[in-house]
Write a protein that holds these residues in place. Sequence first.
Motif, short mmCIF file in Angstrom:
data_model
loop_
_atom_site.label_atom_id
_atom_site.label_comp_id
_atom_site.label_asym_id
_atom_site.label_seq_id
_atom_site.Cartn_x
_atom_site.Cartn_y
_atom_site.Cartn_z
N GLN A 189 -6.37 5.44 -1.79
CA GLN A 189 -6.68 4.37 -2.75
C GLN A 189 -5.54 3.37 -2.84
N TRP A 190 -4.31 3.87 -2.90
CA TRP A 190 -3.14 2.98 -3.02
C TRP A 190 -3.04 2.09 -1.79
N ALA A 191 -3.20 2.70 -0.61
CA ALA A 191 -3.08 1.93 0.63
C ALA A 191 -4.17 0.88 0.75
N LEU A 192 -5.40 1.22 0.35
CA LEU A 192 -6.51 0.27 0.44
C LEU A 192 -6.34 -0.86 -0.58
N ARG A 193 -5.90 -0.52 -1.78
CA ARG A 193 -5.69 -1.56 -2.79
C ARG A 193 -4.57 -2.51 -2.35
N ALA A 194 -3.49 -1.96 -1.82
CA ALA A 194 -2.38 -2.80 -1.34
C ALA A 194 -2.86 -3.70 -0.20
N ALA A 195 -3.71 -3.17 0.68
CA ALA A 195 -4.22 -3.98 1.79
C ALA A 195 -5.11 -5.11 1.28
N LEU A 196 -5.92 -4.84 0.25
CA LEU A 196 -6.77 -5.88 -0.33
C LEU A 196 -5.94 -7.00 -0.93
N VAL A 197 -4.88 -6.63 -1.67
CA VAL A 197 -4.02 -7.64 -2.28
C VAL A 197 -3.29 -8.43 -1.20
N ALA A 198 -2.76 -7.74 -0.20
CA ALA A 198 -2.00 -8.42 0.86
C ALA A 198 -2.90 -9.40 1.62
N ARG A 199 -4.17 -9.08 1.74
CA ARG A 199 -5.07 -9.93 2.50
C ARG A 199 -5.62 -11.09 1.66
N THR A 200 -5.14 -11.21 0.46
CA THR A 200 -5.55 -12.34 -0.39
C THR A 200 -5.20 -13.66 0.27
#
Length: 414
Positions: free
Chosen positions: A377-388
């Motif tokens: 979950q942490w890795a996926l959430r971080a990836a979503l934010v980074a891909r903003t």
Amino acid sequence: MPGTDSLAKEIVRRFQQVVAERLAASGGALHGDAALVISYLRIAAKILDGCGPPTEHEVAQLESAASRWARDRVPIDIILHALHDGSRTAYKFVASRSTIVTRADCAVIGARTAELLELMTTTVSMAYVRECRVVAGEHRSAVDTFTHALLDGRATTAMARSCGLPITDRYHLLALSIPAPSTTVDDSVDHRVASRRVIARIRSGLVGNGGRAVLSVLNNCGGTILIPTPALHPDQLEPLVEAVAEAAGAVVTAVHREVAVDSIPEMVHTLHDMVDVADRLAEVLSAPPKTRLYEFDQLAAEYQLTRPGTVRESLARRLDPLMDYPLLLRTLTVFLLSDQNRQRAARKLFVHPNTIDHRLKRIAVVTGLDAARADGQWALRAALVARTFPLPPSPTTETGGAGEHNHHRTATPW
């Protein structure tokens, strides 16, 4: 006109009485202005006797006095009240020396009295307002210079004194974004004029909620607000931002941090970057429009994840395998925004909770990250934010491979 000198003394006395009654500490701006009263009486006598309008010199004397009163901050209601009181005295003086025997005579003297009052109040009011605008412009210019100096780290005590504000050790620093309205209510209104009106309303709202110690640099896209920490309690910041949103007629995003005066130049850029991150996150995650005030710590992680560099690119590209599966990407986004609650996510997507489980398992297969586990979950959430923020072209795109496929893989997924 015999007796004019004695009448002037009487009107001066009445002026003093009016000021004393309505302004306890008037500063003497209306006291003893005998030369002006003599000029005033000449104007009154000419009009009431039907001898024509006053000379330009006589009108200029009134305008000069009104300008002086404006700079001395004598309230306009006291001035107008004194002028009306003086007009009544002058009317009685002239009427007692006139031959009024018919109703027509009364009508004439009444019309001339109204003409006198119109001339006096219009002349004095326009000169007073004109001077107030000049004074306000001078003050606004001094305040703007001081505010920009604080933001640039070059504020001096002399600048602060020029606008009557102290330099404090710490300030509330707020960065704002104000989206432009999608449509104009009246297309005939110049956009620059409309923008100035909005900024004026915002500044008025800031003063109403934070007092005159509030400093701001504003435009039609947002701006920066500085408030000395002793002047405003942190609990008052949210109502202040709401007042800005109401004045602007738009949803406002703000980020706040209390900073030392020496840290303002560096921190202001960081806060504006954070505002940009918050707006982009709200847009790509389809969050409902809402005025928000973020504290610095609330966006610190998201801000760091969106900083340009190889770390952000590495995080963001972990979602590349999902670019060909928009339904899975949408499910992942809704699931994470629903606090990892599958029932809540299912309601938002209008599917059964078991469907959410099935899609999450497919996401784990495609990306290698399990959304059912804390580390996934942490890795996926971080990836979503980074891909903003959009990513640079991938090496495959630069070498000309699979153009259409890679176009989708490098574009922002939302």
